[in-house]
Design an enzyme around this catalytic site. Structure first.
Site, PDB file in Angstrom:
ATOM      1  N   THR A  70       0.856  -1.193   0.000  1.00  0.00           N
ATOM      2  CA  THR A  70       0.000   0.000   0.000  1.00  0.00           C
ATOM      3  C   THR A  70       0.889   1.239   0.000  1.00  0.00           C
ATOM      4  OG1 THR A  70      -1.803  -1.140   1.127  1.00  0.00           O
ATOM      5  CG2 THR A  70      -1.739   1.262   1.352  1.00  0.00           C
ATOM      6  N   GLN A 178       0.207  -9.568  -6.540  1.00  0.00           N
ATOM      7  CA  GLN A 178      -0.288 -10.938  -6.766  1.00  0.00           C
ATOM      8  C   GLN A 178       0.401 -11.600  -7.953  1.00  0.00           C
ATOM      9  OE1 GLN A 178      -2.124 -12.293  -4.533  1.00  0.00           O
ATOM     10  NE2 GLN A 178      -3.116 -10.575  -3.492  1.00  0.00           N
ATOM     11  N   CYS A 322      -9.688  -6.885   1.957  1.00  0.00           N
ATOM     12  CA  CYS A 322      -9.732  -5.448   2.197  1.00  0.00           C
ATOM     13  C   CYS A 322     -11.156  -4.902   2.088  1.00  0.00           C
ATOM     14  CB  CYS A 322      -8.847  -4.718   1.200  1.00  0.00           C
ATOM     15  SG  CYS A 322      -7.190  -5.344   1.190  1.00  0.00           S
TER      16      CYS A 322
HETATM   17  N1  PLP Z   1      -2.153  -4.725  -4.200  1.00  0.00           N
HETATM   18  C1  PLP Z   1      -2.780  -5.901  -4.320  1.00  0.00           C
HETATM   19  C2  PLP Z   1      -3.110  -6.438  -5.684  1.00  0.00           C
HETATM   20  C3  PLP Z   1      -3.140  -6.632  -3.179  1.00  0.00           C
HETATM   21  O1  PLP Z   1      -3.766  -7.810  -3.309  1.00  0.00           O
HETATM   22  C4  PLP Z   1      -2.836  -6.083  -1.903  1.00  0.00           C
HETATM   23  C5  PLP Z   1      -3.264  -6.777  -0.673  1.00  0.00           C
HETATM   24  O2  PLP Z   1      -4.213  -7.533  -0.654  1.00  0.00           O
HETATM   25  C6  PLP Z   1      -2.145  -4.856  -1.850  1.00  0.00           C
HETATM   26  C7  PLP Z   1      -1.837  -4.205  -3.012  1.00  0.00           C
HETATM   27  C8  PLP Z   1      -1.786  -4.226  -0.531  1.00  0.00           C
HETATM   28  O3  PLP Z   1      -0.709  -4.928   0.050  1.00  0.00           O
HETATM   29  P1  PLP Z   1      -0.256  -4.638   1.554  1.00  0.00           P
HETATM   30  O4  PLP Z   1      -1.078  -5.524   2.414  1.00  0.00           O
HETATM   31  O5  PLP Z   1       1.190  -5.022   1.605  1.00  0.00           O
HETATM   32  O6  PLP Z   1      -0.455  -3.212   1.813  1.00  0.00           O
END
Ligand code: PLP
Length: 383
Positions: A70, A178, A322
């Site tokens: 993020t 992913q 999320c």
């Molecule tokens: N981008 C994608 C495609 C994700 O699946 C996720 C988490 O589910 C994130 C970003 C965010 O990752 P993080 O948990 O390290 O902030």
């Protein structure tokens, strides 16, 4: 207990946990300090960076540690626009991005940039013709994820980078959370790329941002100047070392895992295709990863399916961790044009490097049993 929610997070490898404890125990110095402890810790940090760089196929100087994907996404998107804002005011994002990307774009829109959403087709693949119509000489940013986290479509990153050759001002960001290892990517074709350790059996709280060129991204976090000033804040060296370890271990396992995942997905698709009310939203195609399968029981709520499986000790998820607490239709599935009933009745099953065939067979058995006992009649009664 069967855990098939690996898109949300994965179980850390033992070696990763051991590395984290060992570094915290023995090398707790601040890597920015010039005393002996600091210098040793800094060496470990450099080694972790070099290892990540070599697996990604990039220079060490282009790898920056962050606290999560993020944060990597926010820094890349807000920071690149800050650098390019004098050259144009249009930004483009695909409709199926993770909230950490979509919400960054919406923030940029609030700050006055003109935001265009690029369409996807029925499979969730970027509509390249639509993209071409959106690109202008004023466009400065485009973000497209490598692999979608809700249904597993692999985006045509190479083709997009070809199109962008006519638009050299555009910063091209790819969210690789992913996709890392599961799909090959040539990072020389993108400007920035983000990953997160907890999606490949590393720890939560550590991510990486790859930047082709550091000077194309302005700082959005200010402080002590760590990570070449891009991400100020004392670096979590133990977590960075453990990220490098998780990435290397996953790289060693990827070929085997890919073979297994293909077999598992085929098993699920073959079995579920025998039931007319079960809809597979992640077809067996080369442009989909095999490790993420989105399945629907239209007219049934995804939560009800997840809860029923939960009671039988099988863990899957509603559209994404999320967004599972919000009651909006999942934006990524909506963008594909799936019906409201299909979206509301969808669940996601996702494999890890450690998922076994027995796990998948048990999931299929339990799902079909719950379908026959609880859901089939409801669907057929049309209530
Ligand atoms: N981008 C994608 C495609 C994700 O699946 C996720 C988490 O589910 C994130 C970003 C965010 O990752 P993080 O948990 O390290 O902030």
């Amino acid at each position: 207990m069967i855990y098939l929610d690996n898109c949300a997070t994965t179980k850390p490898y033992k070696e990763v946990l051991n590395a984290f404890v060992e570094v915290n125990n023995l090398y707790f110095g601040n890597p920015a300090s010039i005393n002996k402890f600091g210098k040793t810790t800094n060496k470990l940090l450099s080694a972790a960076r070099a290892q990540v760089a070599s697996i990604l196929g990039v220079d060490e100087g282009s790898v920056f540690f962050t606290s999560c994907a993020t944060e990597s996404n926010n820094i890349a998107l807000l920071g690149s626009v800050e650098h390019k804002k004098d050259f144009g005011n249009r930004i483009i994002v695909s409709k199926i991005e993770h909230p950490s990307v979509l919400e960054s774009f919406r923030e940029l829109e609030r700050r006055g940039f003109i935001l265009d959403y690029v369409n996807v087709d029925e499979y969730g693949l970027i509509d390249l013709e639509h993209l071409k119509t959106l690109l202008t000489k004023e466009t400065i940013l485009l973000s497209v994820m490598q692999v979608n986290n809700i249904f597993g479509a692999i985006q045509p990153i190479d083709k997009i980078s070809e199109i962008l050759k006519d638009y050299p001002k555009v910063h091209f960001h790819v969210d690789g959370v992913q996709g890392i290892l599961k799909d090959d990517i040539n990072l020389s074709k993108v400007d920035s790329y983000s990953i997160s350790a907890h999606k490949f059996h590393g720890l939560k709280g550590i991510g990486v941002l790859y930047l082709k060129s550091r000077r194309t991204v302005h700082n959005v976090i200010f402080g002590g100047g760590q990570e070449d000033g891009l991400r100020s804040g004392t670096v979590n060296v133990a977590a960075a070392v453990s990220l490098a370890k998780a990435l290397r271990l996953s790289q060693e396992k990827i070929n085997n895992a890919k073979k297994n995942h293909h077999e598992y997905k085929k098993l699920i698709v073959d079995e579920f295709s025998k039931y007319k009310h079960i809809v597979i939203n992640s077809p067996l195609r080369d442009d989909f990863v095999d490790s993420i399968i989105n399945i629907s029981l239209p007219k049934i709520k995804g939560e009800a399916i997840v809860n029923a499986l939960n009671e039988r000790e099988v863990m899957v998820s509603t559209t994404s961790a999320c967004s599972s607490k919000t009651f909006h239709l999942n934006e990524a599935l909506f963008a594909r044009g799936l019906s409201k009933e299909n979206i509301e009745g969808s669940i996601r099953v996702s494999f890890s490097y450690e998922t076994t065939k027995k796990d998948v067979e048990t999931f299929v058995e339990v799902f079909i049993d719950e379908y026959n006992k609880k859901f089939k009649e409801v669907i057929e009664s049309g209530i």
